[in-house]
Scaffold this active site. Sequence first.
Site, PDB file in Angstrom:
ATOM      1  N   LYS A  60       0.840  -1.206   0.000  1.00 15.30           N
ATOM      2  CA  LYS A  60       0.000   0.000   0.000  1.00 15.30           C
ATOM      3  C   LYS A  60       0.879   1.262   0.000  1.00 15.30           C
ATOM      4  CE  LYS A  60      -3.773  -2.419   2.241  1.00 15.30           C
ATOM      5  NZ  LYS A  60      -4.451  -2.827   3.474  1.00 15.30           N
ATOM      6  N   GLN A 104      -4.498  -1.342   9.710  1.00 18.83           N
ATOM      7  CA  GLN A 104      -4.388  -2.672   9.102  1.00 18.83           C
ATOM      8  C   GLN A 104      -4.982  -3.723  10.054  1.00 18.83           C
ATOM      9  OE1 GLN A 104      -3.233  -3.322   5.927  1.00 18.83           O
ATOM     10  NE2 GLN A 104      -3.880  -5.421   6.265  1.00 18.83           N
ATOM     11  N   ASP A 127     -11.070   3.048   4.489  1.00 25.05           N
ATOM     12  CA  ASP A 127     -11.482   1.645   4.377  1.00 25.05           C
ATOM     13  C   ASP A 127     -13.006   1.535   4.280  1.00 25.05           C
ATOM     14  OD1 ASP A 127      -9.639  -0.363   4.054  1.00 25.05           O
ATOM     15  OD2 ASP A 127      -9.109  -0.485   6.185  1.00 25.05           O
TER      16      ASP A 127
END
Length: 314
Positions: A60, A104, A127
Amino acid sequence: MSFTNTSELPRILDGIAIAAQIKAEIAEQTASARSRGKVPGLAVILVGDVPASQIYVRSKVKTCGELGIYSELHTPPESTTTEELLNMVTSLNSREEIDGILIQLPLPKHVDTSRLLEAIAPEKDVDGFHPINAGRLLTGYPAEKVLAPCTPAGIMEILQRSGIAVRGRRSVVIGRSNIVGKPLAVMLVNASSTVTVCHSQTTDLAKVTREADILVAAIGHPGFVTPEMVQPGATIIDVGINRVTSAEDVERFFPGDQARHASFAKRGSTLVGDVHPAAFAVSAAYTPVPGGVGALTIAMLMANTVKAARLRRG
Ligand code: NAD
């Protein structure tokens, strides 16, 4: 009844090519934003040292660099408390140059994941897991104004960019998780598809899945969807990413496939989706594993970061 689509070979929906297209568009947008002195910024929090999470996060951060997005990585140790992580999120929430905050997952067991995800400012929730963003998706906010979860958003991009109509057509989603199945079902409804959601308690699953023009498998069981579960000519979206580590399984899923066996012999594992490869032959089009849905997820994270920057900073 024959389950094989004999008229022509199914079309492979190439997630890698679509992701490259989306990334190129993002690079243009960030170049334009940069020329106006506005650099989109993403902060990633990686707690502890789970090797798989480290690989995802590295990828990422690297993609941010390639697309002109500023990124910073925070790596608190495994022992960090929920309170300490909440402080970190609060500080990132208040920083003007940070447009997106990504935590994460999975987090260590002692951390209150829901509390932490809900502490992220909704306008920085790239997200798309915050209840405010989930609610906005559910209530039909225009797509350009909502931060939606990356995997289902990527699936919608694959369908749209591949010219696969969903309006008025029947979709069946197997799986009801908050990160894939449920938000995807909402996105398909918002796109005027007729949607059925199936899960572990669904009875006579094959009867339902055979009605699908668009069949999505997000289950987490290798090769779960078999040819008799697919309507000939359907589009199959295989979300599953399962690592198979036995030679018997490789032969079961890819009988006689020398290339797969050679790759398995070299790596000790191979990836299989939630759809048995034999089922793809019944379809008109499908996403492969790897190289399908999984390829889109990071591109959509980047797209959400740029979108968050645009919505918050203009
Ligand atoms: P999950 O475990 O949260 O949910 C699985 C769902 O499958 C559940 O809703 C459950 O009801 C359903 N299910 C389980 N057994 C079933 C059965 N026998 N019949 C019908 N339904 C059944 O999983 P998830 O997070 O949604 O992930 C699903 C798969 O997608 C996994 O393989 C995961 O690795 C993969 N995934 C891929 C990406 C990507 O970027 N491609 C992203 C997220 C998840």
